[in-house]
Structures are given as C-alpha cells and as structure tokens.
Design a protein around this motif. Sequence first.
Motif, PDB file in Angstrom:
ATOM      1  N   ASN A   1       0.829  -1.210   0.000  1.00 18.10           N
ATOM      2  CA  ASN A   1       0.000   0.000   0.000  1.00 18.10           C
ATOM      3  C   ASN A   1       0.864   1.260   0.000  1.00 18.10           C
ATOM      4  N   GLY A   2       1.944   1.216   0.804  1.00 17.45           N
ATOM      5  CA  GLY A   2       2.836   2.375   0.855  1.00 17.45           C
ATOM      6  C   GLY A   2       3.392   2.716  -0.519  1.00 17.45           C
ATOM      7  N   LYS A   3       3.690   1.695  -1.281  1.00 13.56           N
ATOM      8  CA  LYS A   3       4.328   1.911  -2.580  1.00 13.56           C
ATOM      9  C   LYS A   3       3.327   2.288  -3.683  1.00 13.56           C
ATOM     10  N   HIS A   4       2.129   1.692  -3.621  1.00 17.34           N
ATOM     11  CA  HIS A   4       1.236   1.825  -4.784  1.00 17.34           C
ATOM     12  C   HIS A   4      -0.053   2.602  -4.539  1.00 17.34           C
ATOM     13  N   ALA A   5      -0.347   2.967  -3.286  1.00 17.69           N
ATOM     14  CA  ALA A   5      -1.643   3.614  -3.043  1.00 17.69           C
ATOM     15  C   ALA A   5      -1.683   5.018  -3.630  1.00 17.69           C
ATOM     16  N   GLU A   6      -2.886   5.420  -4.056  1.00 21.04           N
ATOM     17  CA  GLU A   6      -3.165   6.837  -4.301  1.00 21.04           C
ATOM     18  C   GLU A   6      -4.063   7.263  -3.153  1.00 21.04           C
ATOM     19  N   LEU A   7      -4.150   8.543  -2.881  1.00 22.43           N
ATOM     20  CA  LEU A   7      -5.011   8.964  -1.777  1.00 22.43           C
ATOM     21  C   LEU A   7      -6.419   8.429  -1.989  1.00 22.43           C
ATOM     22  N   GLY A   8      -6.931   7.711  -0.991  1.00 26.74           N
ATOM     23  CA  GLY A   8      -8.289   7.145  -1.097  1.00 26.74           C
ATOM     24  C   GLY A   8      -8.361   5.859  -1.894  1.00 26.74           C
ATOM     25  N   ASN A   9      -7.241   5.436  -2.486  1.00 29.47           N
ATOM     26  CA  ASN A   9      -7.260   4.216  -3.309  1.00 29.47           C
ATOM     27  C   ASN A   9      -6.096   3.286  -2.990  1.00 29.47           C
ATOM     28  N   PRO A  10      -6.171   2.556  -1.870  1.00 36.34           N
ATOM     29  CA  PRO A  10      -5.110   1.584  -1.600  1.00 36.34           C
ATOM     30  C   PRO A  10      -5.302   0.346  -2.485  1.00 36.34           C
ATOM     31  N   PRO A  11      -4.221  -0.287  -2.937  1.00 37.23           N
ATOM     32  CA  PRO A  11      -4.394  -1.496  -3.766  1.00 37.23           C
ATOM     33  C   PRO A  11      -4.815  -2.709  -2.958  1.00 37.23           C
ATOM     34  N   VAL A  12      -4.581  -2.698  -1.623  1.00 42.53           N
ATOM     35  CA  VAL A  12      -5.008  -3.834  -0.782  1.00 42.53           C
ATOM     36  C   VAL A  12      -5.917  -3.321   0.327  1.00 42.53           C
ATOM     37  N   HIS A  13      -7.105  -3.913   0.441  1.00 38.03           N
ATOM     38  CA  HIS A  13      -7.996  -3.646   1.573  1.00 38.03           C
ATOM     39  C   HIS A  13      -7.904  -4.861   2.477  1.00 38.03           C
ATOM     40  N   TYR A  14      -7.201  -4.708   3.591  1.00 42.97           N
ATOM     41  CA  TYR A  14      -6.928  -5.834   4.484  1.00 42.97           C
ATOM     42  C   TYR A  14      -7.915  -5.811   5.639  1.00 42.97           C
ATOM     43  N   LEU A  15      -8.610  -6.928   5.857  1.00 40.73           N
ATOM     44  CA  LEU A  15      -9.632  -7.002   6.904  1.00 40.73           C
ATOM     45  C   LEU A  15      -9.335  -8.171   7.823  1.00 40.73           C
ATOM     46  N   HIS A  16      -8.785  -7.902   8.991  1.00 46.04           N
ATOM     47  CA  HIS A  16      -8.480  -8.964   9.954  1.00 46.04           C
ATOM     48  C   HIS A  16      -9.708  -9.145  10.846  1.00 46.04           C
ATOM     49  N   GLN A  17     -10.767  -9.635  10.250  1.00 45.01           N
ATOM     50  CA  GLN A  17     -12.066  -9.732  10.924  1.00 45.01           C
ATOM     51  C   GLN A  17     -12.819 -10.946  10.392  1.00 45.01           C
ATOM     52  N   SER A  18     -13.915 -11.243  11.067  1.00 47.79           N
ATOM     53  CA  SER A  18     -14.784 -12.336  10.617  1.00 47.79           C
ATOM     54  C   SER A  18     -16.144 -11.759  10.253  1.00 47.79           C
ATOM     55  N   TYR A  19     -16.807 -12.374   9.306  1.00 46.71           N
ATOM     56  CA  TYR A  19     -18.073 -11.822   8.814  1.00 46.71           C
ATOM     57  C   TYR A  19     -19.158 -12.887   8.763  1.00 46.71           C
TER      58      TYR A  19
END
Length: 532
Positions: free
Chosen positions: A392-410
């Motif tokens: 994300n640090g390398k490739h994100a644009e403001l408001g647009n991260p390339p990875v949405h990481y969710l350490h959660q259960s649904y």
Amino acid sequence: MSQPAPLPDAPTALDERSGAAPAQPREQPLAQPLERSLEAGGYSFVVVASRLPVDRAEGPDGETEWRASPGGLVAALEPIVREAGGAWVGWPGDAGDAPEPFDSSGMHLVGVGLSAAEVRDFYEGFCNATLWPLYHDVIAPPQFRRPWWDAYVRVNRRFAQAAAAQAAPGATVWVHDYQLQLVPGMLRALRADVRIGFFNHIPFPGYEIFAQLPWRRQIVTGLLGADLLGFQRQGDTANFLRACRRAAGLTTRGSRVRVPDSVPAVADHPGPARHQWESDGGGSREVRAAAFPISIDSASYEALASRDDVRARAREIREALGQPSLVLLGVDRLDYTKGILHRLTAYGEVLDEGRLGVPEAVLVLVASPSRERVEQYRLLRDEVEVTVGRINGKHAELGNPPVHYLHQSYPREEMAALYLAADVMLVTSLRDGMNLVAKEYVACRADETGALVLSEFTGAADELSGAFLVNPHDIEGLKDTIVRAAAVSPAEARRRMRSMRRRVREHDVAYWAASFLRALEKSPEQAPAPAR
Ligand code: F6P
C-alpha cells in the motif's frame, strides 16, 4: 472503503476461533484406566468433533451465552445430526468445566471441558503446533513435546468416554478430524457394539513426513478403531494406507486394512510387540479407507446470493472500493497453510510491473483471526501486515489503496456479498484438505461470471476443473495466472463457471454425508452387542 460490520460469530467456511480464557486447571491422571463400559446411552447417531456447533461466550452482562458457530464442519454436520435427533459431543471453545448436556435445535449437545493447561497443551500444542504443521507438509516446523502428547491422549480419552455414554446399543458414532484420532480405538475398547466412522478434514501427509511423529504407531492404531476412515482425496487415503504398512506393520489389500485383535486400540496400552501382531494367530477385523470429498450446502449459498439485500450490499461494496474495474478477493483464516504471503508477493509484483494498477484494480484480503496464541500464527500476522503496508505504501493513491486488508470475521450474508462483488477469487493454499471458500464462491455465482484462481494443493482442485489452477510456489506462474484470470473473456468465464457450478450443486454436503454414512453402514463387520 466503508468496512463491513465485524461479526461476533464464526463465519462460513473460515470457522474463526479465538484463544481461550483462563480457568481453573482440572487435570485427570494420564494413566486412568479405560474400562469396558456396558452402560449405553440413548442416541443411535452420535457426532464427535473437537468443537460443539455452538460456542460458549460471555454476554454483555457477564452471563453465559451460546452463539452459533457455523464453520465448514458445523454447517456440514448440523442438518444431519438434527434430522437424526442425534447427539453431538464437543468442546465449548473456552477453558473451564463442561456445561451440563442440553438440547438445542433438535440436537443433544454434550460438552467436553478442557482446563486452561489442556487448551495450551492439547489444543494449541499437540493439535495446532504438532499435528497441524506436520499434516500440512511441514510448511511450519512441527514441535514434538511429550507433555503435549500426554494431554492429547488424556483429552481424546475424555471425548471417547463422553461418546460412549451417549451411544445407544449398536449406535453409529461419527468422529471428526485430526484433534480426535485416538477416539476410534478408545471408543471401540469401551463399546465394541457401536459402528464407528472417522473423517479427516485435513490432508494426511506422505509417509516420509508422517514418520517424523514419535507417536505415529499409536495414531495409526487409534484411527484403526474405526470401521470406515474417510479422507478428502485419494492421495490422503493412499498416504494413510502406507502409514498402516510402514508404521504399524499391517497388511493392506486395496482400500482395506487387516487389523489383528492383538493390535492395541488404546494409545497408552503397551500391547504386544509389533512383530507379534501378525503371528499371534488370533482373530482380526477389516477396516476400510476411502476418499469422500467434503462440500458445502450449495443451495443455501445460491439462495443467499440471490437475495435483494445481499445483491445490494455487493453493489455497495464495489462503490465503497471506488468502482474499480477489477476486484480480486482472498478469504481465509489467517493461517500459514493458506499461502497469503505468496498471494501478496505475486500481486505486489504485478503492480510493480504495471500489469495491474490502482485505481482500476483492488485486492480485498479477508484474513480472519485464528489460533492467535500459537507462535507461528502471531509471526504470520506480523509478516502479512508488514507486507500489506509495504504494497500500500508503494502503490496507493489517496483514497485508493491497492489492498484492503480485513483482519475480521463476517456473517454468511456479508461473505456472499463479497463473493458477488469479486471478479476474481484467489485461493492460493500451500496445502489444504479441501478449501470450502472456493466452493462457496462458485455456489454464489449464479450468473456464471467471475473466475477462480485455485491452488493445485487443495482438495477442491480435484473437483473444480474449471478453475485457473496454479502452483502458488511458482510466483511467476501465479502472476501470469492472476493476470490471465482477470482478462478472461465472458464466454470462457461462463464455460468454466458452469462446469464448476454443476459439480458443486450435484456434490453438495448432503451428498458427502449420505455417501459416507451409506459406506459406513456397509462396512465390513458389526461386532455383537454387549451382554447387558
Ligand atoms: O479444518 C480443520 C479445522 O480444525 C476444523 O475442524 C475447524 O473448522 C477449523 O479447522 C478451525 O480450527 P479451530 O477449531 O482450531 O479454530
């Protein structure tokens, strides 16, 4: 992205579980004798699994609450136990005394309590730091500790005793998974009258790996207390049959193992020396081993994915992601067997090379918490989070991260919406008994769109030939496959998805259970009922 609300209960096939709360230690002596019991219970069908279908939790006012624990294994078995009016023996998921048996949704639930020390030595230790890595091709180094083995024997005995107390004369008892491999032998020693099935939900390793286990002979002979042993794949079955020959010196013929009566069924019983087993001239039984690939309740996923609210939620998710043209999805328990780092490495390099990029492409990575007190899981979490941060640090644009990481259960509804929202599903396990997430994705894609990238090291790869099969260790191959799946033509996607959907629809969980139980009914022998 507006994140989906976290779920208190366990999700879909992920079967997320948390660590255990401390409680008073309550040990039983290891050498407690396993005496043959002539007492029978009242249930003609008994399931024995490491967990109950409900988890004990603390409610907002400190009171005990029971929450549904859907998970793959539970979802598979619950309708069958309910229909049979059967009993379910399992651990309530925390440390402490067992609750009194109680009835819930047509099932008789019988809790087996574990002390805090047993949660540490049995669950976190022998099950998840010895057997789990060993059975998954030593992706992480297994630890062999004698006190953990002692706890495994002791806890397996407790499960066997609880099952013996519930089973009616001549009952069918179905034991599940690697946590309870000694239960078949212990149960047979207690109740020779019951018919015993065992199903292994995870892989059974090749003999060169299995042979590392100091207690390999006891595991094999414990399993052989069953009349029928089920595995996910043919390869697992072949590995087990080889272990019977090599670790226990037994004779196999096709899918059958001959077990002389002199083979000790109980792990801490010394029994005769191995070379005497074959020559003792006594009686013997035949045990059958075969593959029964597990599945999901595909109709219920299809129904869920056709609901208006779920479809609306899928649209909402894409909107929240910034309406990208490509949504990639990964859904796993946060486990080193799932190849999450391989997936991230491949995706990161695809971004580096400009073959995909933000804001057009995004990866949603759902990694639900699992076994968080086991060291390898803690290390993996750190590594995944550092890697996600780096990409994300390398490739994100403001408001647009390339990875949405969710350490959660649904909950299932949210998972179905995520499956609907995803153009490409990434299943990159390094080793996986089946991988039900792959089947859930397919079951939800009623419009025959979407693509599944699937590791060839999953049980699902034997069945889902319409997937883009991949070796996750081959990062270049994985990168090419992700790009290829992302660009698949609608016609090819439809052809692939149609064949996978047919398979998942026809071979659903009811088919799996019925075929196992039919085979168990026909299994070689039924010992006479005990004199009363
Ligand atoms: O698939 C193996 C398995 O142990 C299942 O029995 C369970 O559903 C899942 O993994 C999660 O394991 P745990 O009970 O350790 O949370």
